[in-house]
Design an enzyme around this catalytic site. Sequence first.
Site, PDB file in Angstrom:
ATOM      1  N   LEU A  15       0.834  -1.205   0.000  1.00  0.00           N
ATOM      2  CA  LEU A  15       0.000   0.000   0.000  1.00  0.00           C
ATOM      3  C   LEU A  15       0.867   1.253   0.000  1.00  0.00           C
ATOM      4  O   LEU A  15       0.620   2.192  -0.760  1.00  0.00           O
ATOM      5  CB  LEU A  15      -0.940  -0.002   1.212  1.00  0.00           C
ATOM      6  CG  LEU A  15      -1.929   1.168   1.264  1.00  0.00           C
ATOM      7  CD1 LEU A  15      -2.850   1.178   0.053  1.00  0.00           C
ATOM      8  CD2 LEU A  15      -2.757   1.115   2.552  1.00  0.00           C
ATOM      9  N   LYS A  37      -1.670  12.203  17.383  1.00  0.00           N
ATOM     10  CA  LYS A  37      -1.589  10.800  17.789  1.00  0.00           C
ATOM     11  C   LYS A  37      -2.976  10.203  18.030  1.00  0.00           C
ATOM     12  O   LYS A  37      -3.861  10.874  18.550  1.00  0.00           O
ATOM     13  CB  LYS A  37      -0.790  10.675  19.085  1.00  0.00           C
ATOM     14  CG  LYS A  37       0.647  11.107  18.968  1.00  0.00           C
ATOM     15  CD  LYS A  37       1.496  10.054  18.330  1.00  0.00           C
ATOM     16  CE  LYS A  37       2.946  10.491  18.308  1.00  0.00           C
ATOM     17  NZ  LYS A  37       3.814   9.529  17.667  1.00  0.00           N
ATOM     18  N   GLY A  89      17.201  17.551  12.737  1.00  0.00           N
ATOM     19  CA  GLY A  89      18.153  16.438  12.788  1.00  0.00           C
ATOM     20  C   GLY A  89      18.373  15.723  11.485  1.00  0.00           C
ATOM     21  O   GLY A  89      19.496  15.635  11.008  1.00  0.00           O
ATOM     22  N   GLU A 133      22.015  12.417   9.561  1.00  0.00           N
ATOM     23  CA  GLU A 133      21.544  11.071   9.913  1.00  0.00           C
ATOM     24  C   GLU A 133      21.455  10.104   8.732  1.00  0.00           C
ATOM     25  O   GLU A 133      20.598   9.215   8.702  1.00  0.00           O
ATOM     26  CB  GLU A 133      20.197  11.151  10.652  1.00  0.00           C
ATOM     27  CG  GLU A 133      20.276  12.006  11.906  1.00  0.00           C
ATOM     28  CD  GLU A 133      18.965  12.087  12.685  1.00  0.00           C
ATOM     29  OE1 GLU A 133      18.064  11.275  12.436  1.00  0.00           O
ATOM     30  OE2 GLU A 133      18.853  12.974  13.542  1.00  0.00           O
ATOM     31  N   CYS A 155       5.594   4.062   7.329  1.00  0.00           N
ATOM     32  CA  CYS A 155       5.628   2.834   8.129  1.00  0.00           C
ATOM     33  C   CYS A 155       6.890   2.831   8.980  1.00  0.00           C
ATOM     34  O   CYS A 155       7.913   3.387   8.583  1.00  0.00           O
ATOM     35  CB  CYS A 155       5.625   1.605   7.230  1.00  0.00           C
ATOM     36  SG  CYS A 155       4.173   1.484   6.173  1.00  0.00           S
ATOM     37  N   TRP A 164       8.375   3.794  21.202  1.00  0.00           N
ATOM     38  CA  TRP A 164       8.408   3.410  19.789  1.00  0.00           C
ATOM     39  C   TRP A 164       9.078   2.059  19.565  1.00  0.00           C
ATOM     40  O   TRP A 164       9.420   1.704  18.448  1.00  0.00           O
ATOM     41  CB  TRP A 164       9.074   4.511  18.970  1.00  0.00           C
ATOM     42  CG  TRP A 164       8.241   5.755  18.949  1.00  0.00           C
ATOM     43  CD1 TRP A 164       7.035   5.961  19.557  1.00  0.00           C
ATOM     44  CD2 TRP A 164       8.554   6.985  18.290  1.00  0.00           C
ATOM     45  NE1 TRP A 164       6.579   7.239  19.323  1.00  0.00           N
ATOM     46  CE2 TRP A 164       7.495   7.889  18.556  1.00  0.00           C
ATOM     47  CE3 TRP A 164       9.634   7.413  17.519  1.00  0.00           C
ATOM     48  CZ2 TRP A 164       7.483   9.195  18.054  1.00  0.00           C
ATOM     49  CZ3 TRP A 164       9.619   8.716  17.022  1.00  0.00           C
ATOM     50  CH2 TRP A 164       8.556   9.591  17.284  1.00  0.00           C
ATOM     51  N   HIS A 204      13.463  17.776  21.461  1.00  0.00           N
ATOM     52  CA  HIS A 204      12.443  18.042  20.439  1.00  0.00           C
ATOM     53  C   HIS A 204      11.196  17.221  20.743  1.00  0.00           C
ATOM     54  O   HIS A 204      11.287  16.065  21.134  1.00  0.00           O
ATOM     55  CB  HIS A 204      12.969  17.676  19.045  1.00  0.00           C
ATOM     56  CG  HIS A 204      11.913  17.798  17.983  1.00  0.00           C
ATOM     57  ND1 HIS A 204      11.410  19.023  17.602  1.00  0.00           N
ATOM     58  CD2 HIS A 204      11.252  16.871  17.254  1.00  0.00           C
ATOM     59  CE1 HIS A 204      10.485  18.825  16.676  1.00  0.00           C
ATOM     60  NE2 HIS A 204      10.365  17.529  16.451  1.00  0.00           N
ATOM     61  N   HIS A 236       5.534  17.608   7.061  1.00  0.00           N
ATOM     62  CA  HIS A 236       4.738  16.483   6.560  1.00  0.00           C
ATOM     63  C   HIS A 236       4.080  16.818   5.230  1.00  0.00           C
ATOM     64  O   HIS A 236       3.512  15.945   4.587  1.00  0.00           O
ATOM     65  CB  HIS A 236       3.674  16.087   7.587  1.00  0.00           C
ATOM     66  CG  HIS A 236       4.270  15.666   8.892  1.00  0.00           C
ATOM     67  ND1 HIS A 236       4.302  16.503   9.989  1.00  0.00           N
ATOM     68  CD2 HIS A 236       4.908  14.534   9.265  1.00  0.00           C
ATOM     69  CE1 HIS A 236       4.913  15.880  10.977  1.00  0.00           C
ATOM     70  NE2 HIS A 236       5.290  14.692  10.569  1.00  0.00           N
TER      71      HIS A 236
END
Length: 757
Positions: A19, A117, A435, A487, A519, A564, A644, A697
Amino acid sequence: MTIRNHTLGFPRIGLNRELKKAQESYWAGNISQAELLAVGKELRARHWQQQANAGVELLPVGDFAWYDQVLGTSLLLGNIPPRHRNEDGRLDLDTLFRVARGRAPTGKPAAASEMTKWFNTNYHYIVPEFQQGQSFTLAWQQLLDEVDEALALGHNVKPVLLGPITYLWLGKVKGPEFDRLSLLDAILPVYQQVLSQLQQKGIEWVQIDEPALVLDLPIEWQNAYQVAYQALTGQVKLLLTTYFDGITHHLDIIKNLPVNGLHIDLCAGQDALQVIHQALPKDWVLSLGVINGRNVWKADLTTRYQQVVALKGKRPLWIGTSCSLLHSPIDLSAETKLDDEVKSWFAFAVQKCAEVALLAKALNAPEGEYDEQLAQYSAPIRQREHSSRVHNAKVAARLQAINAQDGERTSPYQQRAKVQRARFNFPLWPTTTIGSFPQTTEIRTVRLDFKKGRIDTTAYRTNISEHIKQAIDEQERLGLDVLVHGEAERNDMVEYFGEHFEGYVFTQNGWVQSYGSRCVKPPVIIGDISRPAPITVDWATYAQSLTDKPVKGMLTGPVTILCWSFPREDVSRETIAKQIALALRDEVDDLQKAGIGIIQIDEPALREGLPLRRDEWQAYLDWAVDAFKLSAAIADDETQIHTHMCYCEFNDIMEAIAALDADVITIETSRSDMELLEAFEHFDYPNEIGPGVYDIHSPNVPNVEWIVGLLRKAQSRIPAERLWVNPDCGLKTRGWSETRAALANMVEAAKYLRQNV
């Protein structure tokens, strides 16, 4: 009375993230909408069949979503912000994507709706927007179409619908303030219409999700349940479905509702089963969520059987998952690299379906008939208690030795701030990023090639070094004040650290959905956690060697690593968090000794970890703050600690945030138009703060005027000398061209303000 079984929902992403790949191909213009729709249809058919093959009797339909199920409900109700609508008023898939992402292959770009969330999980939903007096219509046929699909395939269908009270609770007023509960009367006719159409299709049961019932609700919201369900009763049987906590505190309301059954979460909740049973009407179905939908651990089916067998024959019972299996990876059989011992401890979504079916089968059989089979199935999880991979005496001793001083910096913030200003001499409105920089195909290929053994360590390090150098060069060209290394070496902000800790294991394919096409593959904490060697020091010092500007060391905080990851279930979350904090404390010390003067310890999940019931908050916040401070307090006065946080509502946890005592906090504020800063203003937050000035986003690039406007709003609440300028979040999911453009405008806005304030 035969005990039935069901699941509350199933992962929608596909075993190989089909998906996600189809969505991103569609957004990039590489496949048509018809091709995207075909992928969704194929996945739904596959997932229904997988559940049926595992022995699930009642299959959830309506758990599939193109972004998230709350946004799907918004479309169902025709609740689309005017800025995202098509000119002709019709809704289509691109409308949905514009609400979520700010843009789609068709239609005009507009600011994306807010994302937050889903209760206390790491899943997200797009927040519904409400305006006074708005109307609702049945505008989106997805649920009804998918019911037809499942019926045509011969399945026993149980549609899933987000309930009206929870839907209104999860939304936000846009424009003049009003009571959004006043919209209930306008929404209910659409729900009635949907239930009527489901009845016409021959549907017997509908799972109507009302997880808001586990919360502390104001009295008017509690009373609204009677109004809502009085309007919805009588067409199909309604299974009132709750999850993520217990419902005993609302039992007096629930037992009088005109519904036909109740689902409770017996994994996250502390409800006394006998109390619930005694309170409910005897003809109601009581659905027991005894298989945990939020973890990867095999269930001890012997214990689960003993938990519920006393109710056998006393009322209609269903056995189910605690919540949707959306929060669990899909199939353990795809894991070929886990060793046999560890693998024997796990169950993913497909296996959890089989657990549900086996437990129901055992309960339907004469007592004792399945004892041996249940014991055999549960044996690995019991043997684990004695495994040497679980317990580490050195970690236990170090935890025992923690004292109060270990969590305190040498000097208070005011003194540290003077030392840090002398060291760094930043201008007003210093600019930085959070970051990560874009994770290009090239970067991902290098990491994958190294992981698969196609390139050696030297080639890998050379490649990653080049990407770090590129990130430093880009930031210097843009004129940022505090740099990051980007990163490139990190696949995920939690998995990366877990790979370097003892006490973790990793899956190849344990993906779960975070939002939309995003994901994550949470690592699994199987034992006591320790850090055998430095993790980030080499790359941080290499990046610092490339520039005279400060480069931040980048760490993920203990609470976020815990939240997480898939945690152990045999010790408390507090114990796990403090084990992680001790490992990070050593990393902070190594970084500062290596000359890294600014260290960021991200805690985006701090609020997410809050218990859903307010009377349990303080105990959580006490240990969460202690864990952060334990990781950071080793820092010298001249070492500046940043943290953060994202997707947060801060008002009610400001004392805890201040108690973290970070020198600088950066937060996500652009989607909420700086609303979050009100909390910092009213609390008189003492330290420095970087309110996010654009939404990472969304691919939209903010202009200079927009950023200046947001920063002026920020300055009206926080003195300019304590403000930083930064994006909302890390930039790993964005492309380089939009990243350059957005950061250039951000730096330009900071320069403008330095000259004009």
